[in-house]
Write a protein that holds these residues in place. Structure first.
Motif, PDB file in Angstrom:
ATOM      1  N   PRO A  81       1.063  -1.405   0.028  1.00  0.00           N
ATOM      2  CA  PRO A  81      -0.336  -0.238   0.265  1.00  0.00           C
ATOM      3  C   PRO A  81       0.937   1.287  -0.242  1.00  0.00           C
ATOM      4  N   ALA A  82       1.086   2.133  -0.874  1.00  0.00           N
ATOM      5  CA  ALA A  82       1.756   3.333  -1.226  1.00  0.00           C
ATOM      6  C   ALA A  82       1.448   4.380   0.386  1.00  0.00           C
ATOM      7  N   TRP A  83       0.321   4.064   1.560  1.00  0.00           N
ATOM      8  CA  TRP A  83       0.963   4.881   2.748  1.00  0.00           C
ATOM      9  C   TRP A  83       1.954   4.106   3.061  1.00  0.00           C
ATOM     10  N   ILE A  84       2.969   3.028   3.482  1.00  0.00           N
ATOM     11  CA  ILE A  84       3.711   2.796   4.272  1.00  0.00           C
ATOM     12  C   ILE A  84       4.773   3.428   3.852  1.00  0.00           C
ATOM     13  N   ARG A  85       4.853   3.461   2.737  1.00  0.00           N
ATOM     14  CA  ARG A  85       6.511   3.943   2.514  1.00  0.00           C
ATOM     15  C   ARG A  85       6.054   5.291   1.868  1.00  0.00           C
ATOM     16  N   HIS A  86       7.161   5.974   3.299  1.00  0.00           N
ATOM     17  CA  HIS A  86       7.109   7.730   3.272  1.00  0.00           C
ATOM     18  C   HIS A  86       8.511   7.697   3.707  1.00  0.00           C
ATOM     19  N   LEU A  87       8.571   9.535   3.802  1.00  0.00           N
ATOM     20  CA  LEU A  87       8.858   9.798   4.316  1.00  0.00           C
ATOM     21  C   LEU A  87       8.355  11.336   5.131  1.00  0.00           C
ATOM     22  N   ALA A  88       8.941  11.266   6.228  1.00  0.00           N
ATOM     23  CA  ALA A  88       8.120  11.796   6.770  1.00  0.00           C
ATOM     24  C   ALA A  88       9.376  13.138   7.935  1.00  0.00           C
ATOM     25  N   LEU A  89       8.668  14.500   7.113  1.00  0.00           N
ATOM     26  CA  LEU A  89       9.368  15.420   8.159  1.00  0.00           C
ATOM     27  C   LEU A  89       8.663  16.278   9.451  1.00  0.00           C
ATOM     28  N   ASP A  90       9.948  16.689   9.682  1.00  0.00           N
ATOM     29  CA  ASP A  90       9.568  17.525  10.917  1.00  0.00           C
ATOM     30  C   ASP A  90       9.425  18.988  10.685  1.00  0.00           C
ATOM     31  N   VAL A  91       7.981  19.688  11.216  1.00  0.00           N
ATOM     32  CA  VAL A  91       8.062  21.150  11.024  1.00  0.00           C
ATOM     33  C   VAL A  91       7.906  21.616  12.603  1.00  0.00           C
ATOM     34  N   ALA A  92       7.710  22.674  12.652  1.00  0.00           N
ATOM     35  CA  ALA A  92       7.684  23.572  13.799  1.00  0.00           C
ATOM     36  C   ALA A  92       6.843  22.900  14.739  1.00  0.00           C
ATOM     37  N   SER A  93       5.464  23.549  13.981  1.00  0.00           N
ATOM     38  CA  SER A  93       4.103  23.796  14.940  1.00  0.00           C
ATOM     39  C   SER A  93       3.048  23.246  14.103  1.00  0.00           C
ATOM     40  N   LEU A  94       1.634  22.926  15.254  1.00  0.00           N
ATOM     41  CA  LEU A  94       0.738  23.074  14.393  1.00  0.00           C
ATOM     42  C   LEU A  94       0.281  24.415  13.364  1.00  0.00           C
ATOM     43  N   GLU A  95       0.388  25.463  13.661  1.00  0.00           N
ATOM     44  CA  GLU A  95      -0.134  27.048  12.966  1.00  0.00           C
ATOM     45  C   GLU A  95       0.790  26.165  11.671  1.00  0.00           C
ATOM     46  N   GLU A  96       2.215  26.549  11.377  1.00  0.00           N
ATOM     47  CA  GLU A  96       2.842  26.141  10.555  1.00  0.00           C
ATOM     48  C   GLU A  96       2.283  25.167   9.456  1.00  0.00           C
ATOM     49  N   LEU A  97       2.117  23.671  10.235  1.00  0.00           N
ATOM     50  CA  LEU A  97       1.386  22.601   9.439  1.00  0.00           C
ATOM     51  C   LEU A  97       0.700  23.126   8.821  1.00  0.00           C
ATOM     52  N   SER A  98      -0.609  23.572   9.194  1.00  0.00           N
ATOM     53  CA  SER A  98      -1.726  23.923   8.151  1.00  0.00           C
ATOM     54  C   SER A  98      -1.810  25.992   7.543  1.00  0.00           C
ATOM     55  N   GLU A  99      -0.537  25.840   7.724  1.00  0.00           N
ATOM     56  CA  GLU A  99      -0.044  26.673   6.669  1.00  0.00           C
ATOM     57  C   GLU A  99       1.058  26.023   5.788  1.00  0.00           C
ATOM     58  N   TRP A 100       1.283  25.069   5.757  1.00  0.00           N
ATOM     59  CA  TRP A 100       1.180  24.243   5.044  1.00  0.00           C
ATOM     60  C   TRP A 100       0.301  23.853   4.097  1.00  0.00           C
ATOM     61  N   ARG A 101      -0.239  22.917   4.635  1.00  0.00           N
ATOM     62  CA  ARG A 101      -1.837  22.845   3.778  1.00  0.00           C
ATOM     63  C   ARG A 101      -2.213  24.208   3.094  1.00  0.00           C
ATOM     64  N   ASP A 102      -2.210  25.145   3.388  1.00  0.00           N
ATOM     65  CA  ASP A 102      -2.330  26.153   2.114  1.00  0.00           C
ATOM     66  C   ASP A 102      -2.191  26.715   1.858  1.00  0.00           C
ATOM     67  N   HIS A 103      -0.493  26.182   1.534  1.00  0.00           N
ATOM     68  CA  HIS A 103       0.090  26.144   0.455  1.00  0.00           C
ATOM     69  C   HIS A 103       0.715  24.888  -0.581  1.00  0.00           C
ATOM     70  N   PHE A 104       0.288  23.462  -0.246  1.00  0.00           N
ATOM     71  CA  PHE A 104       0.421  22.851  -0.959  1.00  0.00           C
ATOM     72  C   PHE A 104      -0.864  22.863  -1.564  1.00  0.00           C
ATOM     73  N   GLU A 105      -2.617  23.016  -1.105  1.00  0.00           N
ATOM     74  CA  GLU A 105      -3.169  23.725  -1.630  1.00  0.00           C
ATOM     75  C   GLU A 105      -3.184  24.727  -2.928  1.00  0.00           C
ATOM     76  N   ALA A 106      -2.786  26.191  -3.014  1.00  0.00           N
ATOM     77  CA  ALA A 106      -2.074  27.199  -3.557  1.00  0.00           C
ATOM     78  C   ALA A 106      -1.339  26.541  -5.036  1.00  0.00           C
ATOM     79  N   HIS A 107      -0.827  25.640  -4.367  1.00  0.00           N
ATOM     80  CA  HIS A 107       0.483  24.966  -5.634  1.00  0.00           C
ATOM     81  C   HIS A 107      -0.538  23.359  -6.708  1.00  0.00           C
ATOM     82  N   GLY A 108      -2.177  23.729  -5.817  1.00  0.00           N
ATOM     83  CA  GLY A 108      -2.838  22.657  -6.984  1.00  0.00           C
ATOM     84  C   GLY A 108      -2.657  21.241  -6.608  1.00  0.00           C
TER      85      GLY A 108
END
Length: 153
Positions: A81-108
């Protein structure tokens, strides 16, 4: 005295499109492109295999690297399954994680999450152009003895 490795220097994946990989890792993940090595012979094996080896630096120094090898066929699905092999990268905060979500959506992109993993991690998932699953994560608490013991039951 030998202890254990200090840190991850780099992890390497295949790519069949170095230009798309470059755009994704520099523009979407905002990694620094630091090197491209093009050789005809693999130093560790001596195999005559022309390739391009590229490196993208993370904020704290480790790298994500890619090999584009001439005439390398893409592998057939192996049933994992595609979910098993993955690369997990740390971010600094939950707020930053939310900003990443918006950033990804802005990139389609269509990120999955933010997913709460039993109060330990909160994570956001996307795929890179080669199908590598990327997890951006905030770890809410360190793993300890109770976590170790629950895994041994």
């Amino acid at each position: 005295m030998i202890t254990r490795p200090l840190s991850l220097n780099h992890i390497a994946y295949p790519t069949w499109d170095s230009a798309a990989t470059y755009r994704f890792y520099t523009e979407v993940l905002r990694c620094e492109f630091i090197a491209a090595i093009q050789l005809d012979t693999v130093p560790s094996t001596g195999a005559n295999t022309p390739y391009l080896h590229t490196f993208y630096r993370l904020q704290r120094g480790g790298c994500i690297a890619f090999f584009e090898v001439d005439d390398l066929d893409e592998p057939a699905p192996d049933g994992i399954p595609a979910w098993i092999r993955h690369l997990a990268l740390d971010v600094a905060s939950l707020e930053e994680l939310s900003e990443w979500r918006d950033h990804f959506e802005a990139h389609g992109l269509s990120p999955v999450g933010i997913v709460d993993h039993d109060g330990v991690w909160e994570s956001l998932y996307i795929f890179d152009p080669q199908g590598v699953r990327i997890e951006l994560t905030v770890q809410n608490r360190p793993l300890g003895q109770a976590d170790r013991e629950s895994g041994l039951q």
